[in-house]
Design a protein around this motif. Structure first.
Motif, PDB file in Angstrom:
ATOM      1  N   GLN A 156       0.814  -1.215   0.000  1.00 49.06           N
ATOM      2  CA  GLN A 156       0.000   0.000   0.000  1.00 49.06           C
ATOM      3  C   GLN A 156       0.849   1.268   0.000  1.00 49.06           C
ATOM      4  O   GLN A 156       0.380   2.327  -0.415  1.00 49.06           O
ATOM      5  N   GLY A 157       2.113   1.143   0.439  1.00 49.56           N
ATOM      6  CA  GLY A 157       2.990   2.314   0.418  1.00 49.56           C
ATOM      7  C   GLY A 157       3.302   2.793  -0.979  1.00 49.56           C
ATOM      8  O   GLY A 157       3.724   3.942  -1.175  1.00 49.56           O
ATOM      9  N   THR A 158       3.119   1.936  -1.989  1.00 50.72           N
ATOM     10  CA  THR A 158       3.378   2.324  -3.376  1.00 50.72           C
ATOM     11  C   THR A 158       2.141   2.893  -4.056  1.00 50.72           C
ATOM     12  O   THR A 158       2.207   3.286  -5.218  1.00 50.72           O
ATOM     13  N   LEU A 159       1.008   2.916  -3.349  1.00 47.29           N
ATOM     14  CA  LEU A 159      -0.252   3.409  -3.917  1.00 47.29           C
ATOM     15  C   LEU A 159      -0.533   4.823  -3.432  1.00 47.29           C
ATOM     16  O   LEU A 159      -0.152   5.205  -2.319  1.00 47.29           O
ATOM     17  N   SER A 160      -1.219   5.583  -4.244  1.00 47.71           N
ATOM     18  CA  SER A 160      -1.662   6.900  -3.808  1.00 47.71           C
ATOM     19  C   SER A 160      -2.760   6.738  -2.762  1.00 47.71           C
ATOM     20  O   SER A 160      -3.366   5.669  -2.631  1.00 47.71           O
ATOM     21  N   ALA A 161      -3.036   7.816  -2.024  1.00 47.35           N
ATOM     22  CA  ALA A 161      -4.043   7.739  -0.957  1.00 47.35           C
ATOM     23  C   ALA A 161      -5.413   7.374  -1.528  1.00 47.35           C
ATOM     24  O   ALA A 161      -6.141   6.558  -0.955  1.00 47.35           O
ATOM     25  N   ALA A 162      -5.755   7.962  -2.675  1.00 48.07           N
ATOM     26  CA  ALA A 162      -7.063   7.682  -3.269  1.00 48.07           C
ATOM     27  C   ALA A 162      -7.151   6.237  -3.736  1.00 48.07           C
ATOM     28  O   ALA A 162      -8.157   5.557  -3.513  1.00 48.07           O
ATOM     29  N   ARG A 163      -6.090   5.767  -4.377  1.00 45.99           N
ATOM     30  CA  ARG A 163      -6.098   4.382  -4.859  1.00 45.99           C
ATOM     31  C   ARG A 163      -6.094   3.406  -3.683  1.00 45.99           C
ATOM     32  O   ARG A 163      -6.759   2.373  -3.714  1.00 45.99           O
ATOM     33  N   ARG A 164      -5.348   3.743  -2.615  1.00 48.99           N
ATOM     34  CA  ARG A 164      -5.293   2.892  -1.427  1.00 48.99           C
ATOM     35  C   ARG A 164      -6.679   2.766  -0.795  1.00 48.99           C
ATOM     36  O   ARG A 164      -7.104   1.673  -0.425  1.00 48.99           O
ATOM     37  N   ALA A 165      -7.381   3.870  -0.702  1.00 50.83           N
ATOM     38  CA  ALA A 165      -8.725   3.846  -0.122  1.00 50.83           C
ATOM     39  C   ALA A 165      -9.686   3.059  -1.002  1.00 50.83           C
ATOM     40  O   ALA A 165     -10.544   2.314  -0.505  1.00 50.83           O
ATOM     41  N   GLU A 166      -9.533   3.218  -2.307  1.00 46.46           N
ATOM     42  CA  GLU A 166     -10.418   2.504  -3.234  1.00 46.46           C
ATOM     43  C   GLU A 166     -10.229   0.992  -3.130  1.00 46.46           C
ATOM     44  O   GLU A 166     -11.197   0.234  -3.027  1.00 46.46           O
ATOM     45  N   VAL A 167      -8.962   0.546  -3.144  1.00 48.39           N
ATOM     46  CA  VAL A 167      -8.694  -0.890  -3.076  1.00 48.39           C
ATOM     47  C   VAL A 167      -9.097  -1.448  -1.714  1.00 48.39           C
ATOM     48  O   VAL A 167      -9.649  -2.546  -1.617  1.00 48.39           O
ATOM     49  N   ALA A 168      -8.828  -0.697  -0.652  1.00 53.79           N
ATOM     50  CA  ALA A 168      -9.203  -1.154   0.693  1.00 53.79           C
ATOM     51  C   ALA A 168     -10.706  -1.345   0.801  1.00 53.79           C
ATOM     52  O   ALA A 168     -11.181  -2.312   1.406  1.00 53.79           O
ATOM     53  N   ALA A 169     -11.468  -0.440   0.203  1.00 54.24           N
ATOM     54  CA  ALA A 169     -12.930  -0.562   0.252  1.00 54.24           C
ATOM     55  C   ALA A 169     -13.398  -1.815  -0.482  1.00 54.24           C
ATOM     56  O   ALA A 169     -14.314  -2.511  -0.036  1.00 54.24           O
ATOM     57  N   ILE A 170     -12.762  -2.117  -1.610  1.00 53.39           N
ATOM     58  CA  ILE A 170     -13.135  -3.317  -2.373  1.00 53.39           C
ATOM     59  C   ILE A 170     -12.844  -4.580  -1.573  1.00 53.39           C
ATOM     60  O   ILE A 170     -13.657  -5.505  -1.498  1.00 53.39           O
ATOM     61  N   LEU A 171     -11.663  -4.625  -0.946  1.00 52.05           N
ATOM     62  CA  LEU A 171     -11.287  -5.809  -0.173  1.00 52.05           C
ATOM     63  C   LEU A 171     -12.102  -5.948   1.106  1.00 52.05           C
ATOM     64  O   LEU A 171     -12.375  -7.067   1.562  1.00 52.05           O
ATOM     65  N   ALA A 172     -12.477  -4.823   1.698  1.00 52.65           N
ATOM     66  CA  ALA A 172     -13.147  -4.875   3.003  1.00 52.65           C
ATOM     67  C   ALA A 172     -14.639  -5.142   2.892  1.00 52.65           C
ATOM     68  O   ALA A 172     -15.249  -5.618   3.850  1.00 52.65           O
ATOM     69  N   GLU A 173     -15.223  -4.862   1.732  1.00 56.49           N
ATOM     70  CA  GLU A 173     -16.669  -5.028   1.598  1.00 56.49           C
ATOM     71  C   GLU A 173     -17.143  -6.450   1.901  1.00 56.49           C
ATOM     72  O   GLU A 173     -18.096  -6.642   2.676  1.00 56.49           O
ATOM     73  N   PRO A 174     -16.504  -7.506   1.341  1.00 54.09           N
ATOM     74  CA  PRO A 174     -16.964  -8.867   1.693  1.00 54.09           C
ATOM     75  C   PRO A 174     -16.753  -9.225   3.158  1.00 54.09           C
ATOM     76  O   PRO A 174     -17.394 -10.129   3.676  1.00 54.09           O
ATOM     77  N   LEU A 175     -15.845  -8.506   3.825  1.00 53.50           N
ATOM     78  CA  LEU A 175     -15.573  -8.797   5.231  1.00 53.50           C
ATOM     79  C   LEU A 175     -16.548  -8.096   6.173  1.00 53.50           C
ATOM     80  O   LEU A 175     -16.498  -8.303   7.383  1.00 53.50           O
TER      81      LEU A 175
END
Length: 245
Positions: free
Chosen positions: A204-223
């Motif tokens: 995640q350190g290589t991702l921008s803040a917006a991209r990090r938040a977007e990917v985190a939301a996708i991964l966290a939704e099923p959880l």
């Protein structure tokens, strides 16, 4: 009659780590994961341009020397041109660890889909099919195939089962996980789901803040994790998976 119990709900699937970037993951028969980085269209074109220039220079010097032999020299030159055109890439790829001079300059190499060194038959197939990739003009089919395929494969690579990747000269070092309180996942995660969460936490350190938040939301939704807590929860689950305090 009492209502029949509803079937148990299966745990939702977390998107695979492959969706986060273009890394190509291969599992060896020994159970070891290899992470390969497929080369995109631009560096491949530059590498091919270098090889084309080298071959052109060799043929120019060759004909300047053979022209003194008259018709015999011209005939010999045609034979050598055929061999240079069709076997230059094959010989270098097989005998030089998947690297032609152009690929070596750009830090690329050719491997089989399973990450093993490319062999004679696969290299020959991928290079013979350049005549198809060049159709109808200017490598049109090859370019369209590379842009369409997630691993940037042209038609020759698809037929030969090969992949052009960046050469990793240094062993990969696992990046440290972000600071977070170790957590347990709300349900048992499959191996792919664990890889997806660990991949996000490590990179995640290589991702921008917006991209990090977007990917985190996708991964966290099923959880079942709230969006605003997604990054912290995923980092905690990642630490829990590795048993890190």
């Amino acid at each position: 009659m009492p209502p029949s119990p509803s079937p148990a709900r299966s745990a939702p699937s977390v998107p695979r780590a492959g969706l986060l970037d273009t890394r190509y993951q291969v599992e060896t028969p020994e159970g070891i994961d290899l992470l390969l980085r497929p080369a995109s269209l631009l560096p491949r074109c530059l590498a091919y341009g270098v090889d084309l220039a080298i071959r052109g220079l060799i043929m120019l010097v060759m004909f300047l020397l053979l022209i003194w032999l008259g018709r015999f020299g011209m005939g010999l030159g045609l034979i050598l041109t055929f061999l240079l055109t069709w076997w230059y890439m094959v010989a270098f790829e097989v005998l030089n660890q998947g690297r032609s001079p152009g690929k070596q300059l750009l830090g690329l190499k050719v491997v089989h889909d399973d990450g093993t060194p490319v062999g004679w038959s696969a290299s020959l197939v991928r290079n013979l099919l350049r005549c198809i990739d060049m159709l109808p003009f200017g490598y049109t089919f090859g370019i369209l195939s590379s842009l369409w395929h997630p691993a940037f494969k042209r038609l020759g690579d698809l037929a030969a089962g090969t992949l052009v990747v960046y050469r990793e000269d240094k062993p990969a070092v696992r990046p440290p996980l972000p600071e977070a309180q170790p957590l347990r996942a709300p349900f048992a995660l499959s191996l792919d789901e664990q890889r997806a969460i660990l991949g996000f936490a490590e990179r995640q350190g290589t991702l921008s803040a917006a991209r990090r938040a977007e990917v985190a939301a996708i991964l966290a939704e099923p959880l079942g994790v709230a969006t605003e807590q997604a990054e912290a929860q995923l980092n905690g689950i990642a630490r829990g998976l590795l048993g890190q305090p």
